[in-house]
Design a protein around this motif. Structure first.
Motif, PDB file in Angstrom:
ATOM      1  N   PRO A  90      46.500  40.922  33.662  1.00  0.00           N
ATOM      2  CA  PRO A  90      45.735  41.530  34.766  1.00  0.00           C
ATOM      3  C   PRO A  90      45.883  43.042  34.815  1.00  0.00           C
ATOM      4  N   LEU A  91      47.084  43.576  34.444  1.00  0.00           N
ATOM      5  CA  LEU A  91      47.288  45.012  34.490  1.00  0.00           C
ATOM      6  C   LEU A  91      46.461  45.724  33.428  1.00  0.00           C
ATOM      7  N   ARG A  92      46.257  45.065  32.286  1.00  0.00           N
ATOM      8  CA  ARG A  92      45.448  45.689  31.241  1.00  0.00           C
ATOM      9  C   ARG A  92      44.015  45.896  31.695  1.00  0.00           C
ATOM     10  N   ARG A  93      43.537  45.080  32.648  1.00  0.00           N
ATOM     11  CA  ARG A  93      42.158  45.195  33.087  1.00  0.00           C
ATOM     12  C   ARG A  93      41.904  46.495  33.846  1.00  0.00           C
TER      13      ARG A  93
ATOM     14  N   ILE B 277      37.815  42.655  29.774  1.00  0.00           N
ATOM     15  CA  ILE B 277      38.130  41.472  28.995  1.00  0.00           C
ATOM     16  C   ILE B 277      36.913  40.583  28.971  1.00  0.00           C
ATOM     17  N   ASP B 278      36.839  39.728  27.959  1.00  0.00           N
ATOM     18  CA  ASP B 278      35.735  38.785  27.864  1.00  0.00           C
ATOM     19  C   ASP B 278      35.973  37.634  28.815  1.00  0.00           C
ATOM     20  N   THR B 279      34.946  37.256  29.567  1.00  0.00           N
ATOM     21  CA  THR B 279      35.038  36.167  30.525  1.00  0.00           C
ATOM     22  C   THR B 279      33.814  35.291  30.401  1.00  0.00           C
ATOM     23  N   PRO B 280      33.965  33.970  30.233  1.00  0.00           N
ATOM     24  CA  PRO B 280      32.793  33.091  30.133  1.00  0.00           C
ATOM     25  C   PRO B 280      32.132  32.910  31.482  1.00  0.00           C
ATOM     26  N   ILE B 281      31.029  33.602  31.724  1.00  0.00           N
ATOM     27  CA  ILE B 281      30.315  33.486  32.984  1.00  0.00           C
ATOM     28  C   ILE B 281      28.844  33.256  32.686  1.00  0.00           C
TER      29      ILE B 281
ATOM     30  N   ASP C  54      40.065  41.428  52.960  1.00  0.00           N
ATOM     31  CA  ASP C  54      40.463  42.760  53.344  1.00  0.00           C
ATOM     32  C   ASP C  54      39.988  43.755  52.285  1.00  0.00           C
ATOM     33  N   ILE C  55      39.901  45.024  52.682  1.00  0.00           N
ATOM     34  CA  ILE C  55      39.467  46.049  51.741  1.00  0.00           C
ATOM     35  C   ILE C  55      40.497  46.189  50.629  1.00  0.00           C
ATOM     36  N   LYS C  56      40.009  46.168  49.370  1.00  0.00           N
ATOM     37  CA  LYS C  56      40.886  46.313  48.216  1.00  0.00           C
ATOM     38  C   LYS C  56      40.265  47.322  47.262  1.00  0.00           C
ATOM     39  N   ARG C  57      41.050  48.248  46.770  1.00  0.00           N
ATOM     40  CA  ARG C  57      40.510  49.261  45.880  1.00  0.00           C
ATOM     41  C   ARG C  57      40.531  48.812  44.435  1.00  0.00           C
ATOM     42  N   ALA C  58      41.416  47.886  44.061  1.00  0.00           N
ATOM     43  CA  ALA C  58      41.556  47.507  42.659  1.00  0.00           C
ATOM     44  C   ALA C  58      41.010  46.118  42.412  1.00  0.00           C
ATOM     45  N   ASP C  59      40.262  45.960  41.305  1.00  0.00           N
ATOM     46  CA  ASP C  59      39.764  44.643  40.923  1.00  0.00           C
ATOM     47  C   ASP C  59      40.909  43.685  40.638  1.00  0.00           C
ATOM     48  N   LEU C  60      42.107  44.237  40.421  1.00  0.00           N
ATOM     49  CA  LEU C  60      43.283  43.414  40.154  1.00  0.00           C
ATOM     50  C   LEU C  60      43.512  42.390  41.243  1.00  0.00           C
ATOM     51  N   PHE C  61      43.142  42.721  42.493  1.00  0.00           N
ATOM     52  CA  PHE C  61      43.432  41.836  43.607  1.00  0.00           C
ATOM     53  C   PHE C  61      42.205  41.091  44.126  1.00  0.00           C
ATOM     54  N   ASP C  62      41.010  41.565  43.811  1.00  0.00           N
ATOM     55  CA  ASP C  62      39.817  41.031  44.461  1.00  0.00           C
ATOM     56  C   ASP C  62      39.182  39.950  43.607  1.00  0.00           C
ATOM     57  N   ARG C  63      39.619  38.705  43.791  1.00  0.00           N
ATOM     58  CA  ARG C  63      39.066  37.593  43.030  1.00  0.00           C
ATOM     59  C   ARG C  63      37.731  37.124  43.596  1.00  0.00           C
ATOM     60  N   SER C  64      37.311  37.652  44.729  1.00  0.00           N
ATOM     61  CA  SER C  64      36.036  37.233  45.307  1.00  0.00           C
ATOM     62  C   SER C  64      34.905  38.180  44.920  1.00  0.00           C
TER      63      SER C  64
ATOM     64  N   PRO D 201      28.668  42.425  33.685  1.00  0.00           N
ATOM     65  CA  PRO D 201      28.842  41.503  34.812  1.00  0.00           C
ATOM     66  C   PRO D 201      30.310  41.377  35.213  1.00  0.00           C
ATOM     67  N   VAL D 202      30.513  41.124  36.493  1.00  0.00           N
ATOM     68  CA  VAL D 202      31.850  40.900  37.049  1.00  0.00           C
ATOM     69  C   VAL D 202      31.824  39.576  37.801  1.00  0.00           C
ATOM     70  N   ALA D 203      32.734  38.657  37.442  1.00  0.00           N
ATOM     71  CA  ALA D 203      32.819  37.361  38.118  1.00  0.00           C
ATOM     72  C   ALA D 203      34.270  37.098  38.482  1.00  0.00           C
ATOM     73  N   ALA D 204      34.530  36.861  39.771  1.00  0.00           N
ATOM     74  CA  ALA D 204      35.897  36.620  40.272  1.00  0.00           C
ATOM     75  C   ALA D 204      36.833  37.752  39.863  1.00  0.00           C
ATOM     76  N   GLY D 205      36.327  38.993  39.867  1.00  0.00           N
ATOM     77  CA  GLY D 205      37.136  40.154  39.544  1.00  0.00           C
ATOM     78  C   GLY D 205      37.235  40.454  38.071  1.00  0.00           C
ATOM     79  N   HIS D 206      36.788  39.550  37.194  1.00  0.00           N
ATOM     80  CA  HIS D 206      36.852  39.760  35.753  1.00  0.00           C
ATOM     81  C   HIS D 206      35.618  40.512  35.275  1.00  0.00           C
ATOM     82  N   VAL D 207      35.819  41.527  34.452  1.00  0.00           N
ATOM     83  CA  VAL D 207      34.714  42.327  33.921  1.00  0.00           C
ATOM     84  C   VAL D 207      34.424  41.884  32.497  1.00  0.00           C
TER      85      VAL D 207
END
Length: 371
Positions: A182-185, A190-194, A278-288, A298-304
């Motif tokens: 997650p920190l590398r993101r 990263i590749d994500t199947p969406i 809640d407000i989050k600045r980093a995609d690291l925490f925002d799974r929604s 595309p971004v799905a569940a925080g994954h780019v």
């Protein structure tokens, strides 16, 4: 042929010969401008350090467990409320059926009572009448002792009003990298199947029943203008982009939000997130988080998802964010190229209600909500 020992001129003043080459940018500098270049790098490093200290402070204060537990508690209370409502409706319906059943039996008994009384007073009865009344009493006794013809079952034909939740982590190819990945993101995608599709030059016509949307909560170097219809970035951010959310909440129906990207110097994200987050600045925490960076990532569940496509969005471009709650998907149309991208939203990760979210990072970036 130029000599291999020929020194390049200073990249700043283009005068004289450069005496030093920066190993980072590979530019040549004279003595004066090399010192200024190092001072600029020191200033940039100081800014990174301040961002780093701010992030460490936020990280120490961020209570992930409480936030996630609050989501579970909210789901529990909402689900209990839905169950209690369904149970109360069933009780009302059951009482109404029992009342009708009781009235039917009472009507039959009253009719038999009147018939017995009339026959007794007039002495107008025979063995046949007595046998008939006896059978009627036996039938009434059976109805009284047996349960009424009322059943209770699950309605499989109805749409479910409650979805079960589950807790899961995003697994990587190696269990030992479950913390590092997650920190590398923060630095690379990263590749994500969406599920995502893109259509160029489509002739589909949009229903421009645009929403009365405004910008609401912000986090970062942003300010809203013109009655909250404009948001602008007043200072560049290095680690994390600044975020602005829409004021509306969306749970059903189809909604269109038209935006004009009046100024953009870097990347821009347009999408949705759960309104209860809640407000989050980093995609690291925002799974929604669901949406797109620059229309092509595309971004799905925080994954780019990685993409080799060049950025599409330019200053002055109009885009329309389409929230199709009934189909559990979002779309983004880029009007200059008439390009439409679609993305399914996992409502377990991003439950209703949704709200719009935009991320920008460069000073002077400006986005406007069009009427």
């Amino acid at each position: 042929m130029a000599s291999s020992n020929e020194r390049r001129p200073c990249s700043q003043c283009n005068k004289g010969a450069g005496v030093a080459i920066c190993q980072g940018c590979q530019l040549s500098f004279c003595i004066k401008h090399f010192g200024e270049h190092r001072q600029e790098l020191s200033h940039q490093l100081e800014i990174i350090g301040l961002e780093h200290d701010e992030f460490r402070k936020d990280l120490n204060q961020y209570d992930t467990e409480t936030t996630l537990l609050n989501r579970i508690n909210t789901w529990e209370q909402e689900s209990i409320g839905k169950i209690q409502t369904a149970a109360e409706i069933a009780r009302v319906e059951l009482r109404e059926l029992l009342r009708k059943h009781q009235e039917e039996m009472s009507t039959t008994v009253r009719r038999m009572t009147d018939e017995l009384q009339s026959s007794r007073e007039s002495y107008d009865y025979t063995e046949t009448d007595i046998e008939k009344w006896a059978r009627q009493l036996q039938d009434l006794r059976k109805l009284l002792e047996c349960p009424p013809p009322i059943g209770i079952c699950e309605d499989n034909a109805s749409q479910p009003t409650m979805r079960l939740i589950r807790v899961h982590g995003h697994q990587t190819s190696s269990s030992s990298s479950s913390v590092k990945q997650p920190l590398r993101r923060l630095y690379s995608t990263i590749d994500t199947p969406i599920t995502v599709t893109a259509t160029a030059n489509t002739t589909e016509k949009l229903d421009y029943s645009l929403c009365h949307e405004r910008f609401d909560d912000v986090d970062g170097k942003l300010k809203t203008l013109e009655d909250d219809h404009v948001v602008t970035c007043y200072c560049r951010t290095f680690l994390f982009p600044s975020i602005v959310y829409g004021s509306n909440r969306y749970s059903k129906g189809k909604h269109h939000i038209r935006l004009r990207v009046e100024q953009i110097h870097d990347s821009i994200f347009v999408g949705v997130t759960n309104a209860a987050e809640d407000i989050k600045r980093a995609d690291l925490f925002d799974r929604s988080l669901f949406g797109w960076w620059d229309l092509v990532r595309p971004v799905a569940a925080g994954h780019v998802q990685k993409s080799d496509d060049e950025r599409v969005v330019r200053p002055g471009d109009d885009v329309t964010l389409i929230l199709d709650c009934d189909s559990e998907q979002i779309q983004l149309r880029h009007h200059r190229t008439d390009r439409l991208v679609e993305l399914l939203v996992d409502v377990v990760m991003c439950p209703f209600p949704w709200r719009m979210v935009i991320k920008i990072r460069s000073e002077g970036d400006l986005v406007r909500i069009l009427p």
